[in-house]
Design an enzyme around this catalytic site. Structure first.
Site, PDB file in Angstrom:
ATOM      1  N   ASP A 224       0.863  -1.186   0.000  1.00  7.29           N
ATOM      2  CA  ASP A 224       0.000   0.000   0.000  1.00  7.29           C
ATOM      3  C   ASP A 224       0.896   1.231   0.000  1.00  7.29           C
ATOM      4  OD1 ASP A 224      -3.262   0.121   0.888  1.00  7.29           O
ATOM      5  OD2 ASP A 224      -2.154   2.019   0.880  1.00  7.29           O
TER       6      ASP A 224
ATOM      7  N   THR B  74     -13.425  -2.717  -8.736  1.00  6.07           N
ATOM      8  CA  THR B  74     -14.600  -2.597  -9.604  1.00  6.07           C
ATOM      9  C   THR B  74     -14.362  -1.415 -10.540  1.00  6.07           C
ATOM     10  OG1 THR B  74     -15.968  -3.430  -7.815  1.00  6.07           O
ATOM     11  CG2 THR B  74     -17.108  -2.292  -9.624  1.00  6.07           C
TER      12      THR B  74
ATOM     13  N   GLU C 280     -14.348  -8.768  -7.618  1.00  3.88           N
ATOM     14  CA  GLU C 280     -14.531  -9.347  -6.279  1.00  3.88           C
ATOM     15  C   GLU C 280     -15.989  -9.197  -5.846  1.00  3.88           C
ATOM     16  OE1 GLU C 280     -12.540 -11.224  -4.280  1.00  3.88           O
ATOM     17  OE2 GLU C 280     -14.494 -11.328  -3.311  1.00  3.88           O
TER      18      GLU C 280
ATOM     19  N   GLU D  55     -18.626  -6.970   3.078  1.00  2.42           N
ATOM     20  CA  GLU D  55     -17.985  -6.621   4.345  1.00  2.42           C
ATOM     21  C   GLU D  55     -18.764  -7.295   5.474  1.00  2.42           C
ATOM     22  OE1 GLU D  55     -17.383  -2.376   4.604  1.00  2.42           O
ATOM     23  OE2 GLU D  55     -16.647  -2.355   2.554  1.00  2.42           O
TER      24      GLU D  55
ATOM     25  N   PHE E 138     -31.648 -10.770  -0.018  1.00  8.63           N
ATOM     26  CA  PHE E 138     -31.727  -9.355  -0.410  1.00  8.63           C
ATOM     27  C   PHE E 138     -33.166  -8.873  -0.575  1.00  8.63           C
ATOM     28  CE2 PHE E 138     -27.492  -7.555  -0.863  1.00  8.63           C
ATOM     29  CZ  PHE E 138     -26.793  -8.669  -0.416  1.00  8.63           C
TER      30      PHE E 138
ATOM     31  N   CYS F 131     -20.043   0.088  -2.098  1.00 10.88           N
ATOM     32  CA  CYS F 131     -20.212  -0.495  -3.434  1.00 10.88           C
ATOM     33  C   CYS F 131     -21.532  -0.154  -4.111  1.00 10.88           C
ATOM     34  CB  CYS F 131     -20.050  -2.011  -3.347  1.00 10.88           C
ATOM     35  SG  CYS F 131     -18.351  -2.468  -2.989  1.00 10.88           S
TER      36      CYS F 131
ATOM     37  N   LYS G  97     -22.147   3.626  -5.243  1.00 11.39           N
ATOM     38  CA  LYS G  97     -21.250   4.146  -6.294  1.00 11.39           C
ATOM     39  C   LYS G  97     -21.346   3.312  -7.574  1.00 11.39           C
ATOM     40  CE  LYS G  97     -16.781   1.897  -5.346  1.00 11.39           C
ATOM     41  NZ  LYS G  97     -16.700   0.989  -6.475  1.00 11.39           N
TER      42      LYS G  97
ATOM     43  N   ARG H 193     -18.937   4.382   4.820  1.00 14.31           N
ATOM     44  CA  ARG H 193     -19.117   4.954   3.480  1.00 14.31           C
ATOM     45  C   ARG H 193     -20.589   4.844   3.056  1.00 14.31           C
ATOM     46  NH1 ARG H 193     -13.903   2.333   0.425  1.00 14.31           N
ATOM     47  NH2 ARG H 193     -14.359   0.623   1.842  1.00 14.31           N
TER      48      ARG H 193
HETATM   49  P1  NAD Z   1     -10.317   0.772   0.292  1.00 10.86           P
HETATM   50  O1  NAD Z   1     -10.533   2.222   0.119  1.00 10.86           O
HETATM   51  O2  NAD Z   1     -10.709   0.118   1.571  1.00 10.86           O
HETATM   52  O3  NAD Z   1      -8.771   0.429   0.066  1.00 10.86           O
HETATM   53  C1  NAD Z   1      -8.032   0.861  -1.024  1.00 10.86           C
HETATM   54  C2  NAD Z   1      -6.549   0.860  -0.632  1.00 10.86           C
HETATM   55  O4  NAD Z   1      -5.776   1.125  -1.804  1.00 10.86           O
HETATM   56  C3  NAD Z   1      -6.172   1.934   0.392  1.00 10.86           C
HETATM   57  O5  NAD Z   1      -5.504   1.339   1.487  1.00 10.86           O
HETATM   58  C4  NAD Z   1      -5.241   2.878  -0.387  1.00 10.86           C
HETATM   59  O6  NAD Z   1      -4.240   3.471   0.391  1.00 10.86           O
HETATM   60  C5  NAD Z   1      -4.660   1.941  -1.420  1.00 10.86           C
HETATM   61  N1  NAD Z   1      -4.111   2.602  -2.607  1.00 10.86           N
HETATM   62  C6  NAD Z   1      -4.609   3.644  -3.319  1.00 10.86           C
HETATM   63  N2  NAD Z   1      -3.807   3.945  -4.353  1.00 10.86           N
HETATM   64  C7  NAD Z   1      -2.760   3.063  -4.314  1.00 10.86           C
HETATM   65  C8  NAD Z   1      -1.618   2.850  -5.137  1.00 10.86           C
HETATM   66  N3  NAD Z   1      -1.399   3.605  -6.202  1.00 10.86           N
HETATM   67  N4  NAD Z   1      -0.768   1.853  -4.804  1.00 10.86           N
HETATM   68  C9  NAD Z   1      -0.996   1.085  -3.718  1.00 10.86           C
HETATM   69  N5  NAD Z   1      -2.067   1.233  -2.914  1.00 10.86           N
HETATM   70  C10 NAD Z   1      -2.945   2.206  -3.205  1.00 10.86           C
HETATM   71  O7  NAD Z   1     -11.044   0.073  -0.931  1.00 10.86           O
HETATM   72  P2  NAD Z   1     -11.894  -1.296  -0.932  1.00 10.86           P
HETATM   73  O8  NAD Z   1     -13.180  -1.116  -0.220  1.00 10.86           O
HETATM   74  O9  NAD Z   1     -10.996  -2.411  -0.561  1.00 10.86           O
HETATM   75  O10 NAD Z   1     -12.238  -1.397  -2.489  1.00 10.86           O
HETATM   76  C11 NAD Z   1     -11.254  -1.685  -3.444  1.00 10.86           C
HETATM   77  C12 NAD Z   1     -11.937  -1.999  -4.753  1.00 10.86           C
HETATM   78  O11 NAD Z   1     -12.702  -3.209  -4.632  1.00 10.86           O
HETATM   79  C13 NAD Z   1     -12.938  -0.938  -5.225  1.00 10.86           C
HETATM   80  O12 NAD Z   1     -12.910  -0.880  -6.618  1.00 10.86           O
HETATM   81  C14 NAD Z   1     -14.276  -1.486  -4.760  1.00 10.86           C
HETATM   82  O13 NAD Z   1     -15.349  -1.027  -5.549  1.00 10.86           O
HETATM   83  C15 NAD Z   1     -14.070  -2.978  -4.964  1.00 10.86           C
HETATM   84  N6  NAD Z   1     -14.884  -3.823  -4.083  1.00 10.86           N
HETATM   85  C16 NAD Z   1     -15.060  -3.487  -2.769  1.00 10.86           C
HETATM   86  C17 NAD Z   1     -15.795  -4.341  -1.939  1.00 10.86           C
HETATM   87  C18 NAD Z   1     -16.030  -3.996  -0.489  1.00 10.86           C
HETATM   88  O14 NAD Z   1     -16.823  -4.681   0.144  1.00 10.86           O
HETATM   89  N7  NAD Z   1     -15.368  -2.996   0.072  1.00 10.86           N
HETATM   90  C19 NAD Z   1     -16.320  -5.523  -2.446  1.00 10.86           C
HETATM   91  C20 NAD Z   1     -16.091  -5.840  -3.792  1.00 10.86           C
HETATM   92  C21 NAD Z   1     -15.369  -4.981  -4.604  1.00 10.86           C
HETATM   93  C1  UDX Z   2     -21.976  -5.597  -1.603  1.00 10.68           C
HETATM   94  C2  UDX Z   2     -22.219  -6.856  -2.439  1.00 10.68           C
HETATM   95  O1  UDX Z   2     -23.153  -7.704  -1.759  1.00 10.68           O
HETATM   96  C3  UDX Z   2     -20.923  -7.596  -2.676  1.00 10.68           C
HETATM   97  O2  UDX Z   2     -21.150  -8.710  -3.535  1.00 10.68           O
HETATM   98  C4  UDX Z   2     -19.942  -6.626  -3.346  1.00 10.68           C
HETATM   99  O3  UDX Z   2     -18.735  -7.278  -3.545  1.00 10.68           O
HETATM  100  C5  UDX Z   2     -19.739  -5.393  -2.476  1.00 10.68           C
HETATM  101  O4  UDX Z   2     -21.011  -4.781  -2.241  1.00 10.68           O
HETATM  102  P1  UDX Z   2     -21.562  -5.015   0.958  1.00 10.68           P
HETATM  103  O5  UDX Z   2     -21.782  -3.622   0.503  1.00 10.68           O
HETATM  104  O6  UDX Z   2     -20.380  -5.333   1.788  1.00 10.68           O
HETATM  105  O7  UDX Z   2     -21.501  -5.994  -0.313  1.00 10.68           O
HETATM  106  O8  UDX Z   2     -22.830  -5.494   1.811  1.00 10.68           O
HETATM  107  P2  UDX Z   2     -24.262  -6.113   1.468  1.00 10.68           P
HETATM  108  O9  UDX Z   2     -24.516  -7.186   2.451  1.00 10.68           O
HETATM  109  O10 UDX Z   2     -24.440  -6.444   0.054  1.00 10.68           O
HETATM  110  O11 UDX Z   2     -25.230  -4.892   1.839  1.00 10.68           O
HETATM  111  C6  UDX Z   2     -25.197  -3.686   1.116  1.00 10.68           C
HETATM  112  C7  UDX Z   2     -26.255  -2.734   1.643  1.00 10.68           C
HETATM  113  O12 UDX Z   2     -27.566  -3.218   1.331  1.00 10.68           O
HETATM  114  C8  UDX Z   2     -26.235  -2.561   3.169  1.00 10.68           C
HETATM  115  O13 UDX Z   2     -26.452  -1.193   3.470  1.00 10.68           O
HETATM  116  C9  UDX Z   2     -27.396  -3.384   3.665  1.00 10.68           C
HETATM  117  O14 UDX Z   2     -27.954  -2.885   4.860  1.00 10.68           O
HETATM  118  C10 UDX Z   2     -28.379  -3.236   2.497  1.00 10.68           C
HETATM  119  N1  UDX Z   2     -29.319  -4.375   2.380  1.00 10.68           N
HETATM  120  C11 UDX Z   2     -28.846  -5.616   2.070  1.00 10.68           C
HETATM  121  C12 UDX Z   2     -30.681  -4.148   2.542  1.00 10.68           C
HETATM  122  O15 UDX Z   2     -31.121  -3.023   2.804  1.00 10.68           O
HETATM  123  N2  UDX Z   2     -31.546  -5.209   2.383  1.00 10.68           N
HETATM  124  C13 UDX Z   2     -31.110  -6.463   2.081  1.00 10.68           C
HETATM  125  O16 UDX Z   2     -31.965  -7.358   1.952  1.00 10.68           O
HETATM  126  C14 UDX Z   2     -29.719  -6.678   1.911  1.00 10.68           C
END
Ligand code: NAD
Ligand code: UDX
Length: 450
Positions: A31, A122, A152, A156, A250, A261, A264, A328
């Protein structure tokens, strides 16, 4: 055993790195945030995710998981490099790709042997091709590489289990050999693997998230109609869910979706469509319904307490969902700000998100427990359905409050039980209150039948 580098140690990157190392690979997680890496080296997690600390510790001790801020170190022996950096919303709702671009450029400038670059972030359709262009442009000399999309799907709060037991792995590339190699490292996950082209893989991610968000907005629309007509949306969802074509997941009506996610990604998909002259009507409706849930919560509080000026309102839960500290796009942000704008004093308790929430909601008073939130409150709102709220001593809660008003924003309580304890209780989409009280329209129908 493969040598893997993971760029970004956020929710996705850190879980990906820890899980791949647990599967027996040698993983270096990188990172640019030096503090995050320094703390990880000391065993301190940058995020709250159940089970993550133990998983990281186990693999660090086994010398399979390493942390660095140096691209040289991360890429030294790597065969695969995963990009897992953030792609937040830009000013017009488009995905902001600056972090992906920076990561691709750093990889290009550092790599000294053939690499498979795998995009886990994403990203808009077409980004894989664009990443390949960036790498080509910034390589000091021509070294072969391939780009594979591997979106992915983890959630969370259950990220490790979701990563280890995915419903499917999606891989997209124009280079079939590279995709096959990436498939190999996913084989221990024992999930179906869909191999397709880059753009289709990128689209699968957006379409999946948009579909799930649509399901949530759909059930929330049904909740509104249930409320007006005297039906119970929770039971409607159970009855619908047994239909295998619909499924039970869901369909929880409530305050709508938040998180890093769905908000956005639906917006970014709508933006991509509009840029190409399409009008994504359904996606706009999904977003509109979701935004209305937050406004409606404030209206319901008003229904319970009257004028909000000077009232004390307690929020149970701040994180966008249980089992995470992620704030977020959490519904709590809009709800708290609207209550404050209407003159209310707002206090809150969340088991893990208060530290993150404090800087986002500086006017909200953070309390050490749900009971402390209840003390002297004119109304409580369940914003996040943490398990500990499901088993609260509600009699004690009622006794502590100034007025026993309760808005159950996640429909976690049994209306009859809560009302029998003396609460003025409102849920969402549960029109028939179980005590023989029907909404006005239904009363009229009964009267006309007499
Ligand atoms: P995050 O904000 O938690 O983490 C991103 C990390 O990348 C940070 O620690 C940041 O410092 C680092 N970073 C930024 N620029 C960098 C660089 N140039 N080199 C090295 N590190 C760098 O993000 P996240 O929630 O893990 O999401 C990452 C991606 O995965 C996004 O595109 C998101 O949409 C996707 N995604 C997120 C989830 C989720 O549940 N959070 C699920 C599926 C997909
Ligand atoms: C979501 C997707 O499920 C996951 O596949 C993707 O990789 C990242 O985005 P996440 O945002 O971590 O995951 O949580 P999720 O359990 O999907 O819930 C998303 C939001 O929807 C939450 O605010 C939750 O409260 C809401 N939700 C979920 C509802 O309001 N009703 C439901 O039945 C399910």
């Amino acid at each position: 055993m493969k040598d893997i580098a993971v760029i970004g140690v956020g929710y996705v990157g850190l879980v990906t790195a820890a899980c791949f190392s647990d599967l027996g690979n040698r993983v270096t997680a990188l990172d640019i945030n030096e503090e995050r890496i320094e703390r990880l080296k000391q065993g301190i997690m940058p995020i709250y995710e159940p089970g993550l600390e133990e998983l990281v510790e186990r693999n660090v001790q086994a010398e399979r998981l390493f942390f660095t801020t140096s691209y040289e170190e991360a890429l030294k022996d790597a065969e695969f490099v995963f990009i897992a950096v953030g792609t937040p919303s830009g000013v017009d709702g488009e995905a902001d790709l600056r972090y992906v671009a920076a990561a691709a450029r750093s990889i290009a400038e550092t790599m000294d042997h053939e690499l498979i670059i795998i995009n886990k972030s994403t990203v808009p359709v077409g980004t894989g091709d664009w990443v390949a262009e960036i790498v080509r442009r910034y390589q000091p000399e021509r070294i072969p590489f391939s780009v594979v999309s591997c979106p992915e799907f983890l959630r969370e709060g259950s990220a490790i289990s979701d990563f280890m037991h995915p419903h499917r792995t999606v891989l997209g590339s124009l280079d079939k050999d590279a995709a096959e190699k990436v498939a190999q490292i996913h084989l221990p996950l024992r999930a179906p693997i869909v191999i397709t082209d880059l753009r289709t893989a990128e689209m699968i991610k957006y379409a999946s998230n948009a579909f799930l968000a649509t399901k949530i907005s759909f059930i929330n629309e049904i909740a509104n109609i249930c409320e007006a007509l005297g039906a119970d949306v929770k039971e409607v969802a159970v009855g619908m869910g047994y239909d295998q074509r619909i499924g039970p997941f869901f369909l929880d009506a409530g305050l709508g979706y938040g998180g890093s996610c769905f908000p956005k990604d639906v917006l970014a998909l709508a933006h991509m469509a509009a840029e190409k002259g399409k009008h994504p009507q359904l996606l706009h409706a999904v977003m509109e319904i979701n935004a209305d849930r937050r406004k409606m919560a404030v209206e319901k509080v008003r229904e319970l307490v009257g004028d909000l000026m000077g009232k004390t309102i307690g929020l149970l839960g701040l994180a966008f969902k249980p089992n995470t500290d992620d704030m977020r796009e959490a519904p709590s942000i809009d709800i708290a700000n609207d209550l404050i704008a209407a003159g209310a004093r707002v206090r809150a308790y969340d088991p893990v998100a208060m530290e993150n929430a404090a800087s986002i909601l500086p006017q909200v008073e953070m309390k050490p427990s749900a009971y402390a939130v209840a003390e002297g409150a004119d109304a409580l709102v369940v914003v996040t359905e943490w398990n500990e709220f499901k088993s609260l001593d509600l009699e004690r809660v009622r006794g502590l409050m100034s007025s026993p008003n309760l808005l159950d924003g996640r429909n976690i309580y049994d209306p009859e039980t809560v009302r029998s304890l003396g609460f003025n209780y409102l849920a969402l989409g549960r029109g028939y209150d179980g005590n023989g009280v029907f909404p006005a329209g239904v009363e009229k129908l009964i009267a006309s039948a007499d």
